[in-house]
Design a protein around this motif. Structure first.
Motif, PDB file in Angstrom:
ATOM      1  N   GLU A 173      10.739  13.887  -7.637  1.00 32.48           N
ATOM      2  CA  GLU A 173      10.152  14.690  -6.563  1.00 32.48           C
ATOM      3  C   GLU A 173      10.471  16.178  -6.686  1.00 32.48           C
ATOM      4  N   PRO A 174      11.738  16.553  -6.894  1.00 32.41           N
ATOM      5  CA  PRO A 174      12.026  17.991  -7.028  1.00 32.41           C
ATOM      6  C   PRO A 174      11.254  18.636  -8.182  1.00 32.41           C
ATOM      7  N   ASN A 211       7.467  19.022  -7.008  1.00 28.64           N
ATOM      8  CA  ASN A 211       7.265  20.020  -5.956  1.00 28.64           C
ATOM      9  C   ASN A 211       6.987  21.393  -6.579  1.00 28.64           C
ATOM     10  N   GLY A 212       5.966  22.011  -6.079  1.00 27.73           N
ATOM     11  CA  GLY A 212       5.594  23.319  -6.615  1.00 27.73           C
ATOM     12  C   GLY A 212       4.605  23.239  -7.758  1.00 27.73           C
ATOM     13  N   GLN A 213       4.443  22.039  -8.335  1.00 29.20           N
ATOM     14  CA  GLN A 213       3.480  21.868  -9.426  1.00 29.20           C
ATOM     15  C   GLN A 213       2.256  21.079  -8.987  1.00 29.20           C
ATOM     16  N   ALA A 228       0.265  19.309  -5.349  1.00 24.44           N
ATOM     17  CA  ALA A 228       0.245  19.081  -3.904  1.00 24.44           C
ATOM     18  C   ALA A 228       0.858  17.717  -3.606  1.00 24.44           C
ATOM     19  N   ARG A 229       1.466  17.598  -2.427  1.00 28.56           N
ATOM     20  CA  ARG A 229       2.194  16.370  -2.095  1.00 28.56           C
ATOM     21  C   ARG A 229       1.300  15.133  -2.186  1.00 28.56           C
ATOM     22  N   HIS A 284       1.252  13.434  -5.578  1.00 25.59           N
ATOM     23  CA  HIS A 284       2.467  12.853  -6.155  1.00 25.59           C
ATOM     24  C   HIS A 284       2.317  11.334  -6.292  1.00 25.59           C
TER      25      HIS A 284
END
Length: 511
Positions: free
Chosen positions: A469-470, A473-475, A477-478, A481
């Protein structure tokens, strides 16, 4: 356009470059000149004609990457017949389907496949064996060696620029494999496109490591180099360490491979120690080319670029030029080859503006006319204006570069949002513990579909949300995932080395 028949092409090469090496069999290190290729194909053409093979007939069989296949190919070209190399990794049942579909006039096979074809019904077909029988499953087959005993002087070459030269089969990822008759015209313009767009010349050397029953193995560099008078090193079957050794020994300048194969190559310990000074260009096709792969070759100052094509387009239709190798993302497949047109259309058939995704269409002299004896299937994907509907979702950016997202039927719709598997896979491949990845949608009561990923890791250990997850994130959109992750030792591959997405989805989709 008589001389566009590839039978003429090898004849012309034998006039102008008789002593130049056309083919090298890596397994035996035997070199075959253009003059030898011309004379042997003449003898084989007469042997085939003696057995009733002529214009419009079909010859099929099982070949690894071998000089015998190319001798047969040029011989059938001269006769106006077509050759169909089958995927030798298929089961007897699958091969039986292809045999029935082709209805061949002659079946040629290497002796290593004696057991494979033992279950095929070939009683009404002349069979020819390359090599020796193993004595256990011996069948009544003629010896290929006898085909070299005929007159080697020039034979008359059939006309028919629009007639099939080779019959290749799609991978069958959307049902049974479909036969694609590829004409001399298709081969000619595909070959010329590679000569123009990758600046091939007679000094170039390639290693044919992808199997010749695959459109990329046959048509990316291999036939174009024989067209221009270069040299092709035939690697019988892919082995990554052996491929590096071949490239160093023969000063390979340009090569093509499936990205999965290229990944296996850069996983070889100390591969950079091989002498690769001659290498100028690496082309990956059949799958997106990950950034990490590009970076690995960039480290030795060699561009690794993406090409896009299908069996129906004689392979290459989009091509990322070397100068853009590092500044474009993996799903960018560049612009069209010289002799190909492309456009992206919406569901109403209207051309999409830049940045809007739709279906990718192709048209031009490299695009085949249809499927073998499947008029309804042909009508589904070739429209009245000769545009071939690829079934792939793509978009064109403001600078005219095509970005291919994947198959139309693989798009994930989660909570009303469109998610392209290739976009998620691209990010997963950049995670240092992930070696292979396939992303697809699975049903979900709340969201309709959620994203699932099946991955092979470098260490074989599980991947948890806490670690992934980390990174995501930032790469992404949620909603993009992966909500489910399955870790496996390795993903299933096709005979061409591509990851079999359909098999992955069937195997892990209901978990």
């Amino acid at each position: 356009m008589r001389q566009a028949n590839f039978g003429y092409i090898v004849r012309k090469k034998s006039y102008y470059q008789p002593d130049d090496v056309a083919l090298v069999e890596q397994a035996t290190q035997a070199e075959h000149t253009y003059e030898e290729l011309e004379r042997r194909s003449n003898s084989i053409a007469r042997a085939l004609a003696d057995r009733g093979v002529g214009e419009g007939d079909r010859v099929c069989g099982l070949f690894r990457n071998s000089v015998e296949f190319f001798e047969l190919f040029f011989a059938t070209c001269k006769l106006g017949a077509a050759v169909a190399p089958f995927n030798y990794r298929l089961s007897t049942r699958e091969l039986s389907y292809l045999r029935d579909d082709v209805d061949p006039d002659l079946f040629v096979y290497e002796d290593v496949f004696e057991e494979t074809i033992a279950g095929l019904s070939l009683s009404d077909t002349t069979t020819v064996r390359i090599g020796e029988s193993n004595g256990e499953t011996e069948r009544d087959a003629e010896a290929w060696q006898s085909f070299y005993e005929y007159d080697t002087s020039e034979v008359s070459i059939a006309e028919g620029f629009e007639e099939p030269a080779v019959l290749l089969y799609t991978s069958g990822s959307t049902g049974r494999p479909k036969g694609v008759p590829i004409s001399h015209k298709n081969l000619f313009f595909s070959s010329v496109s590679y000569l123009v767009d990758t600046e091939l010349n007679s000094d170039d050397v390639t290693v044919t490591t992808a199997p010749i029953f695959h459109v990329g193995g046959l048509n990316i560099f291999t036939l174009p180099l024989l067209h221009t008078g270069g040299t092709c090193i035939l690697q019988q079957e892919f082995d990554p360490e052996e491929t590096w050794a071949i490239m160093a020994e023969y000063d390979v300048t340009k090569m093509f491979a499936i990205p999965t194969m290229l990944n296996a190559m850069i996983s070889v310990d100390d591969w950079q120690v091989y002498d690769l000074d001659a290498l100028e260009l690496v082309v990956g096709g059949g799958e997106p080319v990950p950034t990490e792969l590009k970076e690995a070759f960039a480290a030795i100052d060699v561009p690794c670029i993406a090409a896009y094509g299908l069996t129906e387009t004689t392979d290459g239709s989009l091509f990322l030029r070397p100068e853009h190798a590092m500044d474009k993302p993996p799903k960018c497949n560049g612009k069209t080859f010289t002799h190909v047109d492309a456009k992206v259309v919406d569901e109403d058939g209207e051309e999409c503006p830049p940045g809007e995704a739709g279906e990718l269409l192709h048209r031009g002299p490299t695009v085949a006319d249809g499927y073998l004896e499947l008029p309804e299937k042909t009508a589904e994907v070739w429209d009245e204006d000769s545009w071939f509907h690829t079934g792939d979702i793509a978009e064109v950016d403001a600078d005219g570069f095509y970005h291919v997202h994947g198959r139309k039927d693989e798009m994930i719709i989660s909570g009303g949002e469109n998610i392209y598997p290739s976009e998620v896979e691209e990010v997963l491949y950049s995670y240092d513990r992930i070696d292979e990845a396939v992303v697809f949608g699975v049903p979900d009561e709340e969201w309709g579909e959620i994203v699932k990923a099946v991955v092979a890791t470098t260490d074989g250990d599980p991947i948890t949300d806490d670690t992934l997850e980390p990174f995501l994130n930032g790469q992404l959109a949620r909603f993009k995932h992966p909500k489910e992750i399955t870790v496996v030792e390795g993903l299933p591959k096709s005979g061409t080395g591509k990851i079999e997405r359909r098999t992955v989805i069937e195997r892990y989709g209901d978990e």
